[in-house]
Design an enzyme around this catalytic site. Structure first.
Site, mmCIF file in Angstrom:
data_model
loop_
_atom_site.group_PDB
_atom_site.id
_atom_site.type_symbol
_atom_site.label_atom_id
_atom_site.label_comp_id
_atom_site.label_asym_id
_atom_site.label_seq_id
_atom_site.Cartn_x
_atom_site.Cartn_y
_atom_site.Cartn_z
ATOM 1 N N ASN A 9 -42.930 -66.192 47.589
ATOM 2 C CA ASN A 9 -42.583 -67.358 46.772
ATOM 3 C C ASN A 9 -41.217 -67.097 46.154
ATOM 4 O O ASN A 9 -41.098 -66.283 45.255
ATOM 5 C CB ASN A 9 -43.664 -67.533 45.684
ATOM 6 C CG ASN A 9 -43.315 -68.631 44.691
ATOM 7 O OD1 ASN A 9 -42.368 -69.395 44.899
ATOM 8 N ND2 ASN A 9 -44.079 -68.705 43.618
ATOM 9 N N TRP A 10 -40.224 -67.800 46.679
ATOM 10 C CA TRP A 10 -38.854 -67.565 46.190
ATOM 11 C C TRP A 10 -38.595 -68.228 44.839
ATOM 12 O O TRP A 10 -37.567 -67.987 44.224
ATOM 13 C CB TRP A 10 -37.835 -68.056 47.225
ATOM 14 C CG TRP A 10 -37.656 -67.129 48.389
ATOM 15 C CD1 TRP A 10 -38.443 -66.056 48.726
ATOM 16 C CD2 TRP A 10 -36.616 -67.180 49.387
ATOM 17 N NE1 TRP A 10 -37.950 -65.448 49.858
ATOM 18 C CE2 TRP A 10 -36.839 -66.122 50.283
ATOM 19 C CE3 TRP A 10 -35.532 -68.036 49.602
ATOM 20 C CZ2 TRP A 10 -35.995 -65.877 51.373
ATOM 21 C CZ3 TRP A 10 -34.703 -67.801 50.692
ATOM 22 C CH2 TRP A 10 -34.940 -66.727 51.563
ATOM 23 N N LYS A 11 -39.520 -69.114 44.425
ATOM 24 C CA LYS A 11 -39.341 -69.836 43.148
ATOM 25 C C LYS A 11 -37.974 -70.538 43.150
ATOM 26 O O LYS A 11 -37.538 -71.001 44.203
ATOM 27 C CB LYS A 11 -39.522 -68.881 41.965
ATOM 28 C CG LYS A 11 -40.822 -68.075 42.086
ATOM 29 C CD LYS A 11 -41.206 -67.323 40.852
ATOM 30 C CE LYS A 11 -42.512 -66.584 41.101
ATOM 31 N NZ LYS A 11 -43.038 -65.927 39.911
ATOM 32 N N HIS A 93 -49.248 -73.299 40.753
ATOM 33 C CA HIS A 93 -48.699 -72.033 40.254
ATOM 34 C C HIS A 93 -48.650 -72.091 38.728
ATOM 35 O O HIS A 93 -48.370 -73.144 38.151
ATOM 36 C CB HIS A 93 -47.301 -71.803 40.834
ATOM 37 C CG HIS A 93 -46.804 -70.418 40.596
ATOM 38 N ND1 HIS A 93 -46.319 -70.014 39.375
ATOM 39 C CD2 HIS A 93 -46.747 -69.333 41.400
ATOM 40 C CE1 HIS A 93 -45.984 -68.732 39.453
ATOM 41 N NE2 HIS A 93 -46.237 -68.298 40.665
ATOM 42 N N GLU A 95 -46.495 -71.225 36.721
ATOM 43 C CA GLU A 95 -45.220 -71.709 36.181
ATOM 44 C C GLU A 95 -45.170 -73.234 36.185
ATOM 45 O O GLU A 95 -44.584 -73.844 35.295
ATOM 46 C CB GLU A 95 -44.056 -71.089 36.978
ATOM 47 C CG GLU A 95 -43.903 -69.614 36.625
ATOM 48 C CD GLU A 95 -43.335 -68.744 37.731
ATOM 49 O OE1 GLU A 95 -42.791 -69.274 38.708
ATOM 50 O OE2 GLU A 95 -43.460 -67.507 37.609
ATOM 51 N N GLU A 163 -53.453 -65.038 40.465
ATOM 52 C CA GLU A 163 -52.218 -64.556 39.860
ATOM 53 C C GLU A 163 -52.379 -64.506 38.339
ATOM 54 O O GLU A 163 -52.173 -65.527 37.664
ATOM 55 C CB GLU A 163 -51.056 -65.493 40.208
ATOM 56 C CG GLU A 163 -50.773 -65.575 41.689
ATOM 57 C CD GLU A 163 -49.314 -65.934 41.961
ATOM 58 O OE1 GLU A 163 -48.696 -65.245 42.779
ATOM 59 O OE2 GLU A 163 -48.788 -66.875 41.328
ATOM 60 N N GLY A 169 -43.976 -61.244 37.199
ATOM 61 C CA GLY A 169 -42.617 -60.914 36.799
ATOM 62 C C GLY A 169 -42.526 -59.870 35.699
ATOM 63 O O GLY A 169 -41.464 -59.679 35.108
ATOM 64 N N SER A 209 -46.388 -59.144 40.389
ATOM 65 C CA SER A 209 -45.718 -57.838 40.426
ATOM 66 C C SER A 209 -46.149 -56.972 41.604
ATOM 67 O O SER A 209 -46.232 -55.747 41.475
ATOM 68 C CB SER A 209 -45.909 -57.088 39.101
ATOM 69 O OG SER A 209 -45.268 -57.792 38.045
ATOM 70 N N GLY A 230 -43.528 -62.694 44.481
ATOM 71 C CA GLY A 230 -42.372 -63.389 43.928
ATOM 72 C C GLY A 230 -41.104 -62.588 44.146
ATOM 73 O O GLY A 230 -40.518 -62.577 45.229
ATOM 74 N N GLY A 231 -40.668 -61.880 43.108
ATOM 75 C CA GLY A 231 -39.382 -61.189 43.122
ATOM 76 C C GLY A 231 -39.148 -60.312 44.342
ATOM 77 O O GLY A 231 -38.053 -60.298 44.912
HETATM 78 P P1 13P Z 1 -43.714 -61.627 40.924
HETATM 79 O O1 13P Z 1 -44.085 -60.981 42.237
HETATM 80 O O2 13P Z 1 -42.233 -61.765 40.744
HETATM 81 O O3 13P Z 1 -44.436 -61.022 39.774
HETATM 82 O O4 13P Z 1 -44.231 -63.147 41.029
HETATM 83 C C1 13P Z 1 -45.535 -63.385 41.419
HETATM 84 C C2 13P Z 1 -45.694 -64.840 41.641
HETATM 85 O O5 13P Z 1 -45.667 -65.625 40.721
HETATM 86 C C3 13P Z 1 -45.849 -65.301 43.034
HETATM 87 O O6 13P Z 1 -46.202 -66.638 43.088
#
Ligand code: 13P
Length: 250
Positions: A9-11, A93, A95, A163, A169, A209, A230-231
């Site tokens: 997920n590149w957000k 998600h 977020e 999640e 993050g 993470s 994510g990251g």
């Molecule tokens: P991180 O891997 O950056 O913690 O993000 C997880 C996430 O929200 C994937 O959707």
């Protein structure tokens, strides 16, 4: 057997130069052994799908509107995602739940729209740190699942992602006992709702993470069928070792 899935997920990250990362990931030998999905921002979807064409990597969106078309300025529908080359879409998600006030009911309508458009709905659930601390995490997540999951959910059109909000993050991850407890709880809730056979086929990803350094341990956890990353999905050099770990997991 559930096919393992590494989803990135590149957000709200990535420009056209970042599309080279997708080509790098597609070249990794381990990417052929598991399912690999990359969800870039909507601006990159069509070109990402073109670059991934002919490889085992597939492309997904990060959200969709519940309607197929209409007067909804700034929104993108599920059929539009499919038309751009997406095969899946992340929904609910944390977020989006936090930034845009998305309710589980809305997530369910989005998931129905995604499935109707032929997309796999990746439905996200997860507790906050306060909910983990006060002992309500299992109940909170079960409720999110009950309200977000459409009745049409099955192994072919639905993936769940657990999640924990406090792990996203932050570099903090639940211990494997906590992940195992939540994933087995989710599997049991799926079975109660959809029957054992359907529940056994639905993949449950862990997200929050996930890094090259903790992936092997997380993937060895019962009922963890992959990760939503994510990251560490932004750079092929981080994502490929995670895919390697998934491919190596029993
Ligand atoms: P991180 O891997 O950056 O913690 O993000 C997880 C996430 O929200 C994937 O959707």
């Amino acid at each position: 057997m559930r096919r393992k899935l590494a989803a990135g997920n590149w957000k709200m990250n990535g420009d056209r130069a970042a599309l080279a990362e997708i080509e790098q990931v597609a070249k990794a030998p381990s990417a052929a052994g598991v399912e690999v999905l990359i969800c870039p921002p909507a601006t990159l979807l069509a070109e990402a799908a073109a670059r991934a064409a002919g490889t085992t990597v597939t492309i997904g969106g990060q959200d969709c509107h519940p309607a197929a078309a209409g007067a909804h300025t700034g929104d993108i529908s599920a059929p539009m995602l499919a038309d751009a080359g997406a095969r899946a879409v992340i929904l609910g998600h944390s977020e989006r739940r936090a930034d845009h006030g998305e309710t589980s009911k809305l997530v369910r309508h989005k998931a129905e729209a995604a499935q109707a458009a032929g997309l796999v709905a990746i439905i996200c659930v997860g507790e906050t740190e306060a909910q983990r601390d006060d002992g309500t995490a299992l109940d909170v997540v079960a409720r999110q699942l009950a309200e977000s999951l459409p009745d049409s959910a099955g192994a072919e059109n639905t993936v769940l992602a657990y999640e924990p909000v406090w792990a996203i993050g932050t570099g903090r991850v639940p211990d494997t006992a906590q992940i195992a407890e939540m994933h087995s709880h989710l599997r049991a809730r799926l079975a109660a709702r959809l029957g054992t056979n359907v529940a056994q086929g639905i993949r449950i990803l862990y997200g929050g993470s996930v890094k090259p350094g903790n992936a092997t341990e997380i993937f060895a956890t019962p009922n963890v069928d992959g990760a939503l990353v994510g990251g560490a999905s932004l750079k092929a050099g981080d994502f490929i070792p995670i895919i390697d770990a998934l491919a190596a997991a029993g």
